[in-house]
Design a protein around this motif. Sequence first.
Motif, short mmCIF file in Angstrom:
data_model
loop_
_atom_site.label_atom_id
_atom_site.label_comp_id
_atom_site.label_asym_id
_atom_site.label_seq_id
_atom_site.Cartn_x
_atom_site.Cartn_y
_atom_site.Cartn_z
N TRP A 1 -10.99 -9.38 -0.49
CA TRP A 1 -11.14 -7.94 -0.55
C TRP A 1 -9.89 -7.25 0.01
N TYR A 2 -9.60 -6.06 -0.54
CA TYR A 2 -8.40 -5.32 -0.14
C TYR A 2 -8.72 -3.83 -0.09
N VAL A 3 -8.15 -3.15 0.89
CA VAL A 3 -8.29 -1.71 1.04
C VAL A 3 -6.89 -1.10 1.14
N ALA A 4 -6.62 -0.10 0.30
CA ALA A 4 -5.35 0.63 0.33
C ALA A 4 -5.51 1.87 1.20
N ALA A 5 -4.51 2.15 2.03
CA ALA A 5 -4.63 3.28 2.95
C ALA A 5 -3.32 4.04 3.06
N GLY A 6 -3.44 5.31 3.38
CA GLY A 6 -2.29 6.17 3.62
C GLY A 6 -2.60 7.14 4.72
N GLY A 7 -1.84 8.23 4.78
CA GLY A 7 -2.03 9.20 5.84
C GLY A 7 -1.23 8.90 7.08
N ALA A 8 -0.77 7.67 7.21
CA ALA A 8 0.11 7.23 8.31
C ALA A 8 1.31 6.55 7.68
#
Length: 362
Positions: free
Chosen positions: A210-217
Amino acid sequence: MARLSQTLLLAVTALANVGVGLSIAARDHSLPRPTWQLLPTGSTARFRGLAPVSDEVAWVSGVGGTVLRTTDGGRTWASVGPAPSSSGDADVATLDFRDIEAWSAERAVILSIGEGNSSRVYVTGDGGASWTRSFTNAEAGAFYDCIAFASPAHGLAMSDPVDGKIRLIETRDGGASWDVVAPDGMAPALEGEAGFAASGTCLATTAGRWYVAAGGANPGRVFRSADGHAWDVSDAAIAGGEGAGVFSVQFRDARHGVAVGGNYSDPAGNVDNAAWTRDGGATWLPATAFPDGYRSGSAWIPGRGYCDAALAVGPSGSDFTLDGGKIWHRFDNGSFDSVECVKGPVCWASGENGRVARLVLK
């Protein structure tokens, strides 16, 4: 790569013979430039949710509680979204269904986004004739972004951080019921870090991982897990910040992955917006030649001869890579939010103003 380029060239030539079109990519004149075949949806809704099942069956979902389905390759579309009478919810037409998963012309799961109880999951087993609400968010701090399934039974949905950690819910019965995943195994989020509900690919699963993409930082990051419960995280070599970071992550197998993104307020920004990995996401390297703008969605092209080929889409156009994400080539300037490919291979894309398109590669 030479064999793949030849295969893609032959495929696009075949497309040209059936009226889809062919021209030359600007970045490298030796490469083909396929063109999306736009399909008549009869809708002006924005479709960020996309779930192709085959070359004939596909679902899209979006604003205004809209869900459409085709069973004839996109020639005709039926409106099959939940209505107050079929779902029991009087406000269902106000929901924004940003993600959808489907396994046939009958069975699908949709996720609506928003604060509070606007984040919901609905399921259908009869092609949208009826829908059952199987999850309603009850946490004030949660905002669900994406949903993904490792099998028709096992799936996860992800929310922006709650109490400093990305929130996950899990189903093991095809979306009929959901449980909150204990946060103990989740790596802590950074200040301002969150997912982007832009294409349904901020959460992905391949080969049981499983993989989660994140931003905002800054920089954007990709979380990874072997079981959906114990998580590690790595910097993704994609510039992050407010409205910026990793919007989409996709893996071809347990080791090879691509990540794309950028800043959605700068749709033409074409620096530090893509990365690739060959060690399962432990380390990410920036692309050598980036996609030609902010990209919200990505997809690997399945099938023999396409092992290192992938697509990326965004509001300023589409790109392809033939080397696993190192070099990207723009091939279209139409606006899309989401892209998914199925066996054939056939790739589908969806976006604003009711835009849905397909690209057949053989």
